[in-house]
Every structure is written in C-alpha cells, then in structure tokens.
Design a protein around this motif. Structure first.
Motif, PDB file in Angstrom:
ATOM      1  N   MET A   1       0.855  -1.192   0.000  1.00  0.00           N
ATOM      2  CA  MET A   1       0.000   0.000   0.000  1.00  0.00           C
ATOM      3  C   MET A   1       0.895   1.247   0.000  1.00  0.00           C
ATOM      4  SD  MET A   1      -3.251   0.784   0.051  1.00  0.00           S
ATOM      5  CE  MET A   1      -4.331   2.166   0.399  1.00  0.00           C
ATOM      6  N   ILE A   2       0.706   2.103  -0.967  1.00  0.00           N
ATOM      7  CA  ILE A   2       1.532   3.302  -1.076  1.00  0.00           C
ATOM      8  C   ILE A   2       0.989   4.387  -0.147  1.00  0.00           C
ATOM      9  CG2 ILE A   2       2.393   5.075  -2.640  1.00  0.00           C
ATOM     10  CD1 ILE A   2       1.900   3.073  -4.931  1.00  0.00           C
ATOM     11  N   ASP A   3       1.863   4.969   0.665  1.00  0.00           N
ATOM     12  CA  ASP A   3       1.486   6.033   1.591  1.00  0.00           C
ATOM     13  C   ASP A   3       1.676   7.381   0.898  1.00  0.00           C
ATOM     14  OD1 ASP A   3       1.000   7.755   3.640  1.00  0.00           O
ATOM     15  OD2 ASP A   3       2.453   6.895   5.040  1.00  0.00           O
ATOM     16  N   PHE A   4       0.630   7.825   0.204  1.00  0.00           N
ATOM     17  CA  PHE A   4       0.738   9.073  -0.538  1.00  0.00           C
ATOM     18  C   PHE A   4       0.784  10.280   0.391  1.00  0.00           C
ATOM     19  CE2 PHE A   4      -1.109   6.298  -3.868  1.00  0.00           C
ATOM     20  CZ  PHE A   4      -0.137   6.472  -4.838  1.00  0.00           C
ATOM     21  N   ASN A   5       0.246  10.158   1.596  1.00  0.00           N
ATOM     22  CA  ASN A   5       0.301  11.275   2.539  1.00  0.00           C
ATOM     23  C   ASN A   5       1.739  11.568   2.963  1.00  0.00           C
ATOM     24  OD1 ASN A   5      -2.534  11.858   2.764  1.00  0.00           O
ATOM     25  ND2 ASN A   5      -2.761   9.985   3.956  1.00  0.00           N
ATOM     26  N   THR A   6       2.509  10.509   3.234  1.00  0.00           N
ATOM     27  CA  THR A   6       3.922  10.698   3.590  1.00  0.00           C
ATOM     28  C   THR A   6       4.701  11.261   2.415  1.00  0.00           C
ATOM     29  OG1 THR A   6       3.816   8.897   5.204  1.00  0.00           O
ATOM     30  CG2 THR A   6       5.994   9.527   4.405  1.00  0.00           C
ATOM     31  N   LEU A   7       4.393  10.767   1.214  1.00  0.00           N
ATOM     32  CA  LEU A   7       5.045  11.301   0.018  1.00  0.00           C
ATOM     33  C   LEU A   7       4.727  12.786  -0.162  1.00  0.00           C
ATOM     34  CD1 LEU A   7       4.593   8.542  -2.727  1.00  0.00           C
ATOM     35  CD2 LEU A   7       6.729   9.264  -1.644  1.00  0.00           C
ATOM     36  N   ALA A   8       3.482  13.153   0.131  1.00  0.00           N
ATOM     37  CA  ALA A   8       3.076  14.551  -0.008  1.00  0.00           C
ATOM     38  C   ALA A   8       3.825  15.430   0.987  1.00  0.00           C
ATOM     39  CB  ALA A   8       1.570  14.687   0.190  1.00  0.00           C
TER      40      ALA A   8
ATOM     41  N   THR B   1      -1.326  19.979   1.897  1.00  0.00           N
ATOM     42  CA  THR B   1      -0.608  18.707   1.806  1.00  0.00           C
ATOM     43  C   THR B   1      -1.541  17.589   1.365  1.00  0.00           C
ATOM     44  OG1 THR B   1       0.884  19.436   3.571  1.00  0.00           O
ATOM     45  CG2 THR B   1       0.865  17.076   3.060  1.00  0.00           C
ATOM     46  N   GLU B   2      -2.764  17.591   1.884  1.00  0.00           N
ATOM     47  CA  GLU B   2      -3.713  16.526   1.534  1.00  0.00           C
ATOM     48  C   GLU B   2      -4.105  16.580   0.051  1.00  0.00           C
ATOM     49  OE1 GLU B   2      -6.108  19.491   4.206  1.00  0.00           O
ATOM     50  OE2 GLU B   2      -4.044  18.740   4.007  1.00  0.00           O
ATOM     51  N   ASP B   3      -4.121  17.785  -0.531  1.00  0.00           N
ATOM     52  CA  ASP B   3      -4.399  17.901  -1.962  1.00  0.00           C
ATOM     53  C   ASP B   3      -3.236  17.346  -2.786  1.00  0.00           C
ATOM     54  OD1 ASP B   3      -6.756  19.096  -1.270  1.00  0.00           O
ATOM     55  OD2 ASP B   3      -6.229  21.096  -2.001  1.00  0.00           O
ATOM     56  N   VAL B   4      -2.016  17.593  -2.319  1.00  0.00           N
ATOM     57  CA  VAL B   4      -0.847  17.040  -2.998  1.00  0.00           C
ATOM     58  C   VAL B   4      -0.896  15.517  -2.976  1.00  0.00           C
ATOM     59  CG1 VAL B   4       1.678  16.884  -2.988  1.00  0.00           C
ATOM     60  CG2 VAL B   4       0.562  19.070  -2.508  1.00  0.00           C
ATOM     61  N   ALA B   5      -1.341  14.942  -1.863  1.00  0.00           N
ATOM     62  CA  ALA B   5      -1.468  13.481  -1.761  1.00  0.00           C
ATOM     63  C   ALA B   5      -2.442  12.947  -2.802  1.00  0.00           C
ATOM     64  CB  ALA B   5      -1.914  13.092  -0.357  1.00  0.00           C
ATOM     65  N   VAL B   6      -3.547  13.648  -3.002  1.00  0.00           N
ATOM     66  CA  VAL B   6      -4.519  13.241  -4.024  1.00  0.00           C
ATOM     67  C   VAL B   6      -3.889  13.323  -5.408  1.00  0.00           C
ATOM     68  CG1 VAL B   6      -6.708  13.824  -5.143  1.00  0.00           C
ATOM     69  CG2 VAL B   6      -6.530  13.899  -2.657  1.00  0.00           C
ATOM     70  N   ALA B   7      -3.177  14.409  -5.669  1.00  0.00           N
ATOM     71  CA  ALA B   7      -2.534  14.578  -6.974  1.00  0.00           C
ATOM     72  C   ALA B   7      -1.520  13.473  -7.235  1.00  0.00           C
ATOM     73  CB  ALA B   7      -1.856  15.944  -7.052  1.00  0.00           C
ATOM     74  N   LEU B   8      -0.743  13.116  -6.223  1.00  0.00           N
ATOM     75  CA  LEU B   8       0.247  12.039  -6.370  1.00  0.00           C
ATOM     76  C   LEU B   8      -0.434  10.710  -6.678  1.00  0.00           C
ATOM     77  CD1 LEU B   8       2.668  12.921  -3.428  1.00  0.00           C
ATOM     78  CD2 LEU B   8       3.190  13.066  -5.880  1.00  0.00           C
ATOM     79  N   ALA B   9      -1.516  10.437  -5.975  1.00  0.00           N
ATOM     80  CA  ALA B   9      -2.251   9.189  -6.221  1.00  0.00           C
ATOM     81  C   ALA B   9      -2.802   9.166  -7.642  1.00  0.00           C
ATOM     82  CB  ALA B   9      -3.383   9.044  -5.202  1.00  0.00           C
ATOM     83  N   ALA B  10      -3.327  10.316  -8.097  1.00  0.00           N
ATOM     84  CA  ALA B  10      -3.889  10.392  -9.446  1.00  0.00           C
ATOM     85  C   ALA B  10      -2.791  10.258 -10.501  1.00  0.00           C
ATOM     86  CB  ALA B  10      -4.649  11.700  -9.628  1.00  0.00           C
ATOM     87  N   LEU B  11      -1.632  10.866 -10.261  1.00  0.00           N
ATOM     88  CA  LEU B  11      -0.525  10.751 -11.211  1.00  0.00           C
ATOM     89  C   LEU B  11       0.005   9.327 -11.276  1.00  0.00           C
ATOM     90  CD1 LEU B  11       1.549  14.008 -10.531  1.00  0.00           C
ATOM     91  CD2 LEU B  11       0.103  13.508 -12.510  1.00  0.00           C
ATOM     92  N   HIS B  12       0.060   8.666 -10.112  1.00  0.00           N
ATOM     93  CA  HIS B  12       0.515   7.268 -10.083  1.00  0.00           C
ATOM     94  C   HIS B  12      -0.434   6.380 -10.884  1.00  0.00           C
ATOM     95  CE1 HIS B  12       1.118   3.222  -8.205  1.00  0.00           C
ATOM     96  NE2 HIS B  12       2.369   3.574  -8.356  1.00  0.00           N
ATOM     97  N   ALA B  13      -1.741   6.596 -10.705  1.00  0.00           N
ATOM     98  CA  ALA B  13      -2.727   5.827 -11.465  1.00  0.00           C
ATOM     99  C   ALA B  13      -2.621   6.139 -12.956  1.00  0.00           C
ATOM    100  CB  ALA B  13      -4.134   6.141 -10.951  1.00  0.00           C
ATOM    101  N   THR B  14      -2.324   7.402 -13.278  1.00  0.00           N
ATOM    102  CA  THR B  14      -2.172   7.791 -14.681  1.00  0.00           C
ATOM    103  C   THR B  14      -1.009   7.059 -15.328  1.00  0.00           C
ATOM    104  OG1 THR B  14      -3.122   9.988 -14.277  1.00  0.00           O
ATOM    105  CG2 THR B  14      -1.718   9.736 -16.229  1.00  0.00           C
ATOM    106  N   ILE B  15       0.113   6.989 -14.624  1.00  0.00           N
ATOM    107  CA  ILE B  15       1.292   6.283 -15.142  1.00  0.00           C
ATOM    108  C   ILE B  15       0.960   4.809 -15.375  1.00  0.00           C
ATOM    109  CG2 ILE B  15       3.638   5.514 -14.588  1.00  0.00           C
ATOM    110  CD1 ILE B  15       3.972   8.192 -13.082  1.00  0.00           C
ATOM    111  N   ASN B  16       0.244   4.215 -14.443  1.00  0.00           N
ATOM    112  CA  ASN B  16      -0.145   2.805 -14.598  1.00  0.00           C
ATOM    113  C   ASN B  16      -1.025   2.606 -15.820  1.00  0.00           C
ATOM    114  OD1 ASN B  16       1.269   1.854 -12.365  1.00  0.00           O
ATOM    115  ND2 ASN B  16      -0.426   2.206 -10.957  1.00  0.00           N
TER     116      ASN B  16
END
Length: 409
Positions: A1-8, A390-405
C-alpha cells in the motif's frame, strides 16, 4: 500500500527548501541563467539521483531526470514544469510540477515497477520570461523555436542572452542541440497549481485542464492635446486619458458580450500633471480565449469600438501588437486517462480551462499534452501568499501514479 500522505509531506518539505533559493534576500525571485537557477538545478538533480534517475542538463539550461526503461530504444513520456519564478513570487508555481513527480519515481523504483517507456522529468529553466522579457524560453528550446532575434535580447542590467548562457556554462550557438528531434515522444503531462479560484469554489483538490487559452497583447497609444485644466472648455477638449477610460470600459463590455477575458493592466499618462489635460495616454490590452476564432472576433469588435471612440473624440490612435500565442487544446486521450485516474481516487473529475500560459503550450508542438490543476488557496499566485494543502498534494500524487499505470497498459 503506497502512503501518498507521507510522500506529499516530502514534496512539501522539498518545495519549502527549493523556495529558499532566491537572488533577493527578502522575497523569492529566481530567474533564468542566474547562479540561483544553477543552485536550484543542482538541488533538484540531487533529489532525482536519490530516486535512482539518470540526470543531465541540456544546452538551454533545462534539468532532466530519467527513470529508464529496460529497452534503451523505448519511446519516452515527459512530465515536468518550470523552476524559475516571478519576482516576489510563490513557492509552488512551476516547482510543484517538477518536485511531485520525482517522489513517484521513488515509488516505482521501490516496487521495481517496469515501464514500457522512459519516464522523463524536466525542470524548465524559463517559463515566466521575467529576465529577458520573452516567455517559455526553456520549453521552446526543445521544439527548436528559438528565433535568431533572441540573440539580441538583454536583461535589465544590459546582459545579453548569449552572454548569460556563456556565464552559465553554456553556448548560445549550441542551444538548438536541446531540441528533441526524435518522434518517439508519447506525451507531456504537467501538474500545476490552478492560479485561480475555480477548484476551491467547487471544493475539489484537483481538476483536468481542457485547453490553455491563447493570448494576444497590444500597446495602444491615444494622442490628444494637452491643455490647461482651468481654461479649456469641456466640449473643446481632446483629453487622451478620458478617451482611454472610455475605451477601457468598451474593452470590458465587449469581452463580456463575447465570453472572453480581456484586461487593461498598464496605463502611462502624459504630462500626468494635476492641473493639465492629458495629451498622451498609452495602455496595454491582453485578450484571451480557449478558442482562437472567438478571441479574434472579440478583438475585431474591440478595435472597431476603440476607433469609433477615437474618431468621435477627435484624437489620434496608434495600435501595435506585442504578443500572440494560439490556444492549445489538451489531448483528449490523455484527458480521459487523467479523468479515470482521478475518479479512481474517489474524486469527481472536473474539467476547467487554463487562462494562464504554461510550458505545455510550447510542448504541444512536439507531442500530445495534458495538464492537471491543483487547488490553491483563494486562487492566489505570483505572490508570497501562494498556498496549497498537503492533503491535496497526496490526491494529486495518487492520481498521477494511477495515470502512469494506465499509460503503461
């Protein structure tokens, strides 16, 4: 499970660190080909290296990092934005679109996720145009769109663009080597703060950009007759400022009627005395739309109204176009993938227009482009009060990761 909040949180900390690199001690100001530009490139290159990317700087001063495909002849997909700022700017405009994707490379590297393409991240050296007066220098270098006239451009200190490149360790005559000549560029994706209030109004963290508005800019000079404020009757005046004021209201009215945006942002008035009728007034006009023909139709109507006003008020008129950039439509397929990725994050996929220009405009000459906007506080940008969550950045990271996939499939 990727922790996008920590990444953000990591992204926010890095944006804070990057935001401290400034050529001015009191506010953020980082311009193209300055020592601070070099320092920013070095810092971000270190983060790219930590993520396991191969890094390089091209002949225009753009910074690159690559998450390599096992096949060296594979096509490439590019993500990025710019690392320069306006004077007294914010910490997120541009930089977010460079720093955020780097954190995703950490994830891909950690999970040993292979991709069928090279994933490149670019930090453009110049998007704002604040040093030499022309925008998108970094991204236009990739398209080979450096006109010879740029060799004559100078900054406010009198330093030419060729001299600035040399001082940076580059050579003007080699700038064309930065151009991407291969045809295996799958697309370009740019994450950017919205710089407007729409997403905040819609209570959404991210949105998908449909198009980037095309702009035309003009310098309009109205010449009347200066005179004594107490002795010239109102009906006999050739007041340049009063005329320009009527023209400015006409600009506003026509823009509303044609559903475009038009702005008079700069006014110069002469003699500019408290007891002198204005003799010469010069003002700027900026008009934008996602539809070039709609923008140009509004422009024709504005010019018609302005000329009518000038004739009625018996003043002369001089109109010079100073800038023109066509609107750019974002790629429908990439938009669709972005919408799917955002929906998979549990967020409604909202579509909106970009009224501001971005590096994606230049990149559209090379490949399909797309943009994702991130909500920013009150829509404030180009200002120290620029802020994101920060929480918006986490959403963006999750969306970008899904986009790459999705792109990989």
């Amino acid at each position: 499970m990727i922790d996008f909040n920590t990444l953000a949180q990591l992204v926010m900390a890095r944006l804070e660190e990057l935001g401290n690199i400034s050529q001015h001690p009191d506010y953020l100001d980082r311009r193209y080909l300055t020592p601070e530009h070099h320092q920013a490139n070095r810092l971000v290159a270190g983060w790219m290296g930590d993520a396991g990317m191969v890094t390089w700087q091209d002949e225009a001063g753009n910074l690159w990092g690559r998450y390599e495909c096992l096949d060296p002849d594979a096509p490439r997909f590019i993500m990025g934005s710019h690392l320069d700022t306006v004077p007294n700017g914010g910490k997120y405009d541009g930089m977010l679109g460079v720093v955020a994707p780097i954190s995703l490379i950490h994830v891909l590297k950690g999970t040993r996720t292979p991709l069928p393409f090279h994933l490149d991240i670019v930090g453009f050296g110049d998007e704002e145009g604040t040093r030499f007066g022309s925008t998108l220098l970094g991204s236009k270098a990739l398209t080979g769109q450096w006109p010879e006239s740029w060799a004559k451009m100078k900054d406010e200190t009198g330093m030419s663009l060729p001299d600035a490149l040399e001082q940076f360790g580059l050579a003007y005559e080699k700038v064309n080597d930065a151009a991407i000549t291969d045809t295996q560029v799958l697309g370009y994706l740019e994450l950017h703060i919205e710089q407007g209030p729409v997403l905040e109004h819609e209570r959404l963290p991210v949105g998908v950009v449909s198009a980037i508005a095309g702009a035309r800019r003009f310098e309009i000079t109205v010449t009347g007759m200066a005179g004594h404020a107490g002795t010239v009757p109102m009906t006999m005046r050739q007041d340049a400022l009063a005329t320009s004021s009527e023209m400015n209201l006409a600009v506003e009215q026509v823009a509303i009627e044609h559903n475009v945006v038009a702005t008079v942002g700069k006014i110069e008035n002469k003699p500019n005395g408290v007891n002198v009728i204005s003799g010469v007034t010069r003002f700027s006009l900026d008009i934008r739309s996602e539809n070039n023909s709609q923008r140009d139709a509004a422009m024709e109507q504005i010019m018609h109204r302005i000329k009518q006003i000038a004739t009625r008020r018996n003043v002369s008129l001089d109109i010079k176009q100073t800038h023109e950039a066509p609107a750019v439509q974002c790629d429908h397929r990439l938009q669709s993938i972005l919408k799917t990725a955002i929906n998979e994050c549990g967020i409604p996929a909202y579509t909106l227009l970009s009224g501001a220009g971005h590096d994606a405009m230049a990149m559209a000459a090379l490949c399909p482009v797309a943009m994702m906007f991130l909500r920013c506080d009150r829509g404030i940008s180009h200002h120290p009060a620029e802020a994101i969550k920060t929480e918006d950045v986490a959403v963006a990271l999750a969306a970008l990761h899904a986009t790459i996939n999705h792109l990989a499939k």
